[in-house]
Scaffold this active site. Structure first.
Site, PDB file in Angstrom:
ATOM      1  N   LYS A  36      41.860  47.315  51.682  1.00 52.80           N
ATOM      2  CA  LYS A  36      40.769  47.213  50.707  1.00 52.80           C
ATOM      3  C   LYS A  36      40.269  48.610  50.408  1.00 52.80           C
ATOM      4  O   LYS A  36      40.357  49.505  51.257  1.00 52.80           O
ATOM      5  CB  LYS A  36      39.619  46.368  51.265  1.00 52.80           C
ATOM      6  CG  LYS A  36      38.751  45.755  50.195  1.00 52.80           C
ATOM      7  CD  LYS A  36      39.359  44.475  49.660  1.00 52.80           C
ATOM      8  CE  LYS A  36      38.482  43.821  48.628  1.00 52.80           C
ATOM      9  NZ  LYS A  36      38.993  42.482  48.295  1.00 52.80           N
TER      10      LYS A  36
HETATM   11  N1  LIG Z   1      38.428  39.440  41.584  1.00 57.94           N
HETATM   12  C1  LIG Z   1      39.272  38.816  42.381  1.00 57.94           C
HETATM   13  O1  LIG Z   1      40.417  38.553  42.025  1.00 57.94           O
HETATM   14  C2  LIG Z   1      38.838  38.377  43.759  1.00 57.94           C
HETATM   15  C3  LIG Z   1      39.808  37.837  44.605  1.00 57.94           C
HETATM   16  C4  LIG Z   1      39.425  37.341  45.848  1.00 57.94           C
HETATM   17  C5  LIG Z   1      38.106  37.411  46.231  1.00 57.94           C
HETATM   18  N2  LIG Z   1      37.183  37.962  45.412  1.00 57.94           N
HETATM   19  C6  LIG Z   1      35.785  37.970  45.874  1.00 57.94           C
HETATM   20  O2  LIG Z   1      34.988  37.177  44.996  1.00 57.94           O
HETATM   21  C7  LIG Z   1      33.649  37.707  44.950  1.00 57.94           C
HETATM   22  C8  LIG Z   1      33.279  37.993  43.511  1.00 57.94           C
HETATM   23  O3  LIG Z   1      34.210  38.918  42.970  1.00 57.94           O
HETATM   24  P1  LIG Z   1      34.389  39.134  41.381  1.00 57.94           P
HETATM   25  O4  LIG Z   1      35.672  39.826  41.210  1.00 57.94           O
HETATM   26  O5  LIG Z   1      34.096  37.857  40.673  1.00 57.94           O
HETATM   27  O6  LIG Z   1      33.215  40.174  41.108  1.00 57.94           O
HETATM   28  P2  LIG Z   1      32.492  40.489  39.716  1.00 57.94           P
HETATM   29  O7  LIG Z   1      31.967  41.850  39.833  1.00 57.94           O
HETATM   30  O8  LIG Z   1      33.381  40.168  38.576  1.00 57.94           O
HETATM   31  O9  LIG Z   1      31.277  39.443  39.697  1.00 57.94           O
HETATM   32  C9  LIG Z   1      30.288  39.358  40.670  1.00 57.94           C
HETATM   33  C10 LIG Z   1      29.227  38.370  40.194  1.00 57.94           C
HETATM   34  O10 LIG Z   1      28.268  38.169  41.218  1.00 57.94           O
HETATM   35  C11 LIG Z   1      26.962  38.340  40.668  1.00 57.94           C
HETATM   36  N3  LIG Z   1      26.081  38.776  41.725  1.00 57.94           N
HETATM   37  C12 LIG Z   1      26.003  39.987  42.319  1.00 57.94           C
HETATM   38  N4  LIG Z   1      25.042  39.972  43.247  1.00 57.94           N
HETATM   39  C13 LIG Z   1      24.514  38.723  43.235  1.00 57.94           C
HETATM   40  C14 LIG Z   1      23.485  38.091  43.958  1.00 57.94           C
HETATM   41  N5  LIG Z   1      22.803  38.733  44.898  1.00 57.94           N
HETATM   42  N6  LIG Z   1      23.238  36.790  43.674  1.00 57.94           N
HETATM   43  C15 LIG Z   1      23.919  36.143  42.734  1.00 57.94           C
HETATM   44  N7  LIG Z   1      24.892  36.688  42.014  1.00 57.94           N
HETATM   45  C16 LIG Z   1      25.169  37.955  42.271  1.00 57.94           C
HETATM   46  C17 LIG Z   1      27.122  39.342  39.547  1.00 57.94           C
HETATM   47  O11 LIG Z   1      26.064  39.273  38.637  1.00 57.94           O
HETATM   48  C18 LIG Z   1      28.441  38.844  38.952  1.00 57.94           C
HETATM   49  O12 LIG Z   1      28.199  37.731  38.123  1.00 57.94           O
HETATM   50  C19 LIG Z   1      33.669  38.922  45.872  1.00 57.94           C
HETATM   51  O13 LIG Z   1      33.293  38.520  47.172  1.00 57.94           O
HETATM   52  C20 LIG Z   1      35.133  39.339  45.887  1.00 57.94           C
HETATM   53  O14 LIG Z   1      35.491  40.081  47.033  1.00 57.94           O
HETATM   54  C21 LIG Z   1      37.517  38.449  44.180  1.00 57.94           C
END
Ligand SMILES: NC(=O)c1ccc[n+]([C@@H]2O[C@H](COP(=O)([O-])OP(=O)(O)OC[C@H]3O[C@@H](n4cnc5c(N)ncnc54)[C@H](O)[C@@H]3O)[C@@H](O)[C@H]2O)c1
Length: 419
Positions: free
Chosen positions: A106
């Protein structure tokens, strides 16, 4: 007083428990508890106003025992080495659960990207890629998007790395735009995998997605795509939130209308309005009455403080590490089934693997083919988890860790210790 949340301690404790419950040979465990390499870089950036700022960046390579290191890059103001270490460890476990030939890594930069212009973000991404270029590559370590990074960020990583190498290197990064060698279906894959997870779990009770009520915390790449797919499969998404707050509608939110609104860019849910939609807090999204709760934002959201208040039938962890160890115990006592992150959000890395395979073979696959293969792979690993819940009389989190650790320990033992 409750101990401060530490994601790395959390993952090591859970691994330790799984080693015992799964009766796994402990001889190689010390190796798996530690990452293979931690890299910290300092990134000087010339800001638009001419001033200079130095940002801290990280790349943690946890394990490449089963294949090249693999894992996303996160931009967040609270990102630090310890968090990245935990996220890298989860990647190793996730790839083992999914049974794809990758290890875990990561990366991250401690930055609030909302405070930077696009030109500053581009310079920061290029400088970060330059700094970690010696340790990444299509057959060594392959980054991808995570929180606050997206296909545009991956395009900058790809271009910087390719410039350094003097030729196009599409396999160095996944989650890039389709036009630059990305895979069809990658952008929505993590959200799609979350919906597949919910579907597989509901099927155990003879239920389907239709009419199922869903609450989702986070409307980014993962949450918004999950919401859209749930909605189109006739589930009722009754509550959603982003960093600004939440929306609620008992009859089900119009996710297409909300997606259109959010896709205009720079829009927050706190400013959204529609008949029948009320504004609620983030905490209320987590604790509202629903069949499926999907935390899709950040770590440490379901804790001992709110686990007793949840009114959901089950939890599908879209985010990495949204539930603390203490909360897990409360949920178990309350009989709330939880599908853990290292299975539930594996759709992203699975389709990243498909993207990498297409890049290496210089092929492109159709979206339907990608989606079908994703569902097939996830259904197969779900069955594996289910078998272990029965064999070891444990919950799905323990089962996922046991499945992963058995594969990792086996691989470590077969290879032996170098030299
Ligand atoms: N992008 C991927 O392919 C992927 C794959 C596996 C896991 N993840 C995990 O999924 C999660 C989200 O990732 P993403 O890529 O969607 O990120 P992103 O940046 O696209 O979106 C994050 C979202 O969370 C919201 N957010 C942030 N802080 C918050 C809070 N305190 N309360 C409520 N909402 C809040 C933001 O406003 C946004 O809508 C993370 O834990 C990431 O590690 C992502």
């Amino acid at each position: 007083m409750a101990q401060a949340y530490d994601p790395y301690t959390n993952v090591i404790h859970t691994m330790t428990k799984a080693m015992e419950i799964g009766h796994i040979d402990q001889s190689m465990f010390e190796i798996l508890k530690n990452p293979q390499r931690e890299t910290k870089v300092y990134l000087p950036i010339e800001m638009d106003d001419g001033s200079v700022r130095v940002f801290e960046g990280y790349r943690v390579q946890h394990s490449n025992i089963r294949g090249p290191f693999k894992g996303g890059i996160r931009y967040h103001q609270t990102c630090d080495l310890n968090e990245v270490k935990a996220l890298a460890t989860w990647m190793t476990l996730k790839c083992a659960v999914a049974d794809i030939p990758y290890g875990g890594a990561k990366g991250g930069i401690q930055v609030d990207p909302g405070t930077l212009s696009e030109r500053e973000l581009r310079r920061l991404t290029r400088r970060y890629t330059f700094a970690i270029a010696p340790i990444i590559g299509a057959d060594t370590d392959i980054p991808a998007p995570d929180v606050n990074t997206n296909p545009q960020t991956m395009a900058w990583v790809l271009d910087t790395y390719s410039q350094l190498k003097g030729h196009p290197c599409p396999g160095v990064v996944t989650g890039k735009p389709v036009e630059l060698g990305g895979s069809r279906g990658r952008n929505s894959a993590t959200g799609r995998g979350v919906v597949i997870s919910a579907k597989l779990l509901l099927a155990l009770e003879g239920k389907t997605l239709e009419g199922t009520t869903v609450a989702i915390q986070g409307m980014g790449n993962v949450g918004a795509n999950a919401a859209r797919i749930f909605y189109h499969r006739k589930a009722k998404v009754i509550a959603i939130s982003d960093v600004s707050g939440g929306l609620y509608c008992e009859e089900g939110l119009d996710i297409d209308a909300i997606s259109l609104y959010l896709n205009q860019g720079g829009k927050l849910l706190k400013d959204y309005g529609a008949p029948g939609v009320t504004h609620i807090t983030n905490e209320e999204v987590l604790t509202c009455k629903c069949d499926v709760l999907v935390p899709a934002a950040l770590e440490n959201q379901i804790t001992e403080a709110n686990a007793g208040k949840l009114q959901c039938g089950c939890i599908v962890e879209a985010a990495n590490g949204p539930t603390t160890e203490g909360a897990d115990d409360v949920l178990e006592k309350r009989g709330i089934t939880l599908i853990p992150d290292i299975f539930a959000n594996s759709g992203g890395v699975i389709v990243s693997y498909f993207e990498w395979v297409q890049n290496i073979q210089e092929l492109t696959w159709e979206r339907d083919q990608v989606n079908e293969m994703l569902e097939k792979l996830m259904s197969k690993s779900f069955q594996e988890l289910l078998n272990v819940t029965e064999e070891c009389h444990c919950n799905f989190r323990m089962a996922a860790y046991i499945v992963a650790l058995r594969k990792l320990v086996f691989a470590e033992k077969m290879k032996g210790i170098f030299p």
